[in-house]
Enzyme design. Structure first.
Site, PDB file in Angstrom:
ATOM      1  CG  ASN A  23       0.291  -6.680   7.310  1.00  0.00           C
ATOM      2  OD1 ASN A  23      -0.783  -7.217   7.085  1.00  0.00           O
ATOM      3  ND2 ASN A  23       0.849  -5.820   6.471  1.00  0.00           N
ATOM      4  N   GLY A  81      16.789  -4.798   2.981  1.00  0.00           N
ATOM      5  CA  GLY A  81      16.256  -5.705   1.968  1.00  0.00           C
ATOM      6  C   GLY A  81      16.997  -7.022   1.917  1.00  0.00           C
ATOM      7  N   GLY A  91      20.184  -7.748   3.963  1.00  0.00           N
ATOM      8  CA  GLY A  91      20.107  -8.120   5.371  1.00  0.00           C
ATOM      9  C   GLY A  91      19.750  -6.938   6.244  1.00  0.00           C
ATOM     10  CB  ALA A 142       9.002  -7.628   2.804  1.00  0.00           C
ATOM     11  CG  ASP A 185       4.254  -4.499   8.000  1.00  0.00           C
ATOM     12  OD1 ASP A 185       4.810  -3.519   8.534  1.00  0.00           O
ATOM     13  OD2 ASP A 185       3.362  -4.401   7.141  1.00  0.00           O
TER      14      ASP A 185
END
Length: 315
Positions: A39, A232, A235, A262, A264
């Site tokens: 990813n 998350g 921040g 997310a 990655d």
């Protein structure tokens, strides 16, 4: 020769197209390229940097699919071998309208888990600027851990190469949580930049306090000069060896499609920001932006942007 290099286990992902159905109930699936490290390679390549990926695939249809997808994403395959003795790993992912999707992995005894550690000596690190590592690959087998450690030894011979490390904890791959914590921390402390999530910090360090997590690695790391705690939507918290610390606010998202990828995506933003020569806080801000784009798209890396899309999103 490439700007960026990573090692991992790419997988074929069969993603359910049936909303809120269990994997057992779902009958409609779409095939994607997946895997934490791949990813990141996809995202870095999409933003214009040359990349190389180190792994081993099976000589089977899924292995061919992965090689084709790597080529489509302009990811170098110079260090990818194939074997007829072992199969290519794959996973299945549920489609949900709320929360995290259920995921089933089929990777035990895979081709990547039998990678030859001696092959690491063939890797040319001459022009590599940054190597990204995670805690997943060394967890898939003892042989993969040998290869991972050999690559670390080679990287250390090139102090000009920056290393990032994402714990990416996968408890099911380890013999015990105690072993996982010990080894992940050993790997992490050899990196320049460590990027754990808040819940990972709680497992690895025993605290959910961002500064406590950062201090643990800054005080014990061999080469560590920067710790970035992913939090998350809130921040990310940054602390550096010189004691500077700051909070970089996250991005609000109206509709979350898929949370996988997310973290990655966040790594993609930080890595490419650093390769662009950005100040650290701006690189982390880019990480927050790409992480928020990632959750708005299906597939593990479909939401990673081009330069044009990223610039428009950050304005």
């Amino acid at each position: 020769m490439s700007d960026f290099l990573t090692i991992g286990e790419p997988m074929a992902l069969f993603a359910s197209q049936d909303e809120d159905q269990s994997l057992a109930q779902s009958v409609n699936f779409k095939k994607y390229l997946a895997g934490a490290e791949v990813n990141v390679a996809v995202g870095v390549s999409r933003l214009g940097y040359s990349t190389e990926y180190v792994t081993q695939l099976g000589a089977d249809p899924l292995g061919e699919f992965i090689k084709e997808q790597l080529a489509v994403n302009h990811i170098g395959t110079s260090y990818i071998s194939q074997t007829s003795k072992h199969w290519t790993a794959f996973q299945m992912k549920q489609r949900v309208t709320k929360g995290d999707p259920g995921v089933a992995y089929f990777r035990k005894n895979s081709a990547a888990s039998h990678i030859d550690d001696v092959a690491m000596d063939q890797i040319d690190l001459t022009d590599v600027k940054l190597v990204h590592l995670t805690g997943i690959f060394p967890a898939i087998s003892d042989q993969a851990e040998l290869a991972f450690n050999r690559l670390l030894q080679l990287i250390h011979r090139h102090p000009e190469i920056r290393t990032t490390f994402d714990p990416n904890l996968r408890p099911q791959l380890w013999r015990s949580q105690a072993e996982m914590v010990e080894k992940i921390n050993q790997f992490a402390m050899q990196a320049d930049i460590i990027m754990p999530g808040l819940s990972e910090g709680e497992i690895l360090v025993g605290s959910r306090e961002p500064e406590t997590i950062a201090d643990f690695y800054l005080e014990n790391g061999i080469n560590t000069d920067t710790v970035i705690i992913k939090m998350g939507e809130t921040g990310a918290f940054i602390k550096t060896k010189d004691g500077n610390h700051m909070m970089i606010p996250g991005y609000s998202v109206d509709h979350v499609v898929d949370t996988v990828g997310a973290g990655d995506g966040f790594a993609v933003g930080v890595i490419t920001g650093l390769l662009d020569g950005m100040p650290l806080e701006n690189a982390v801000r880019r990480g927050n932006a790409i992480g928020s784009l990632a959750v708005q798209a299906p597939g593990d890396n479909d939401g990673y942007p081009t330069r044009e899309k990223l610039n428009a999103y950050q304005l």
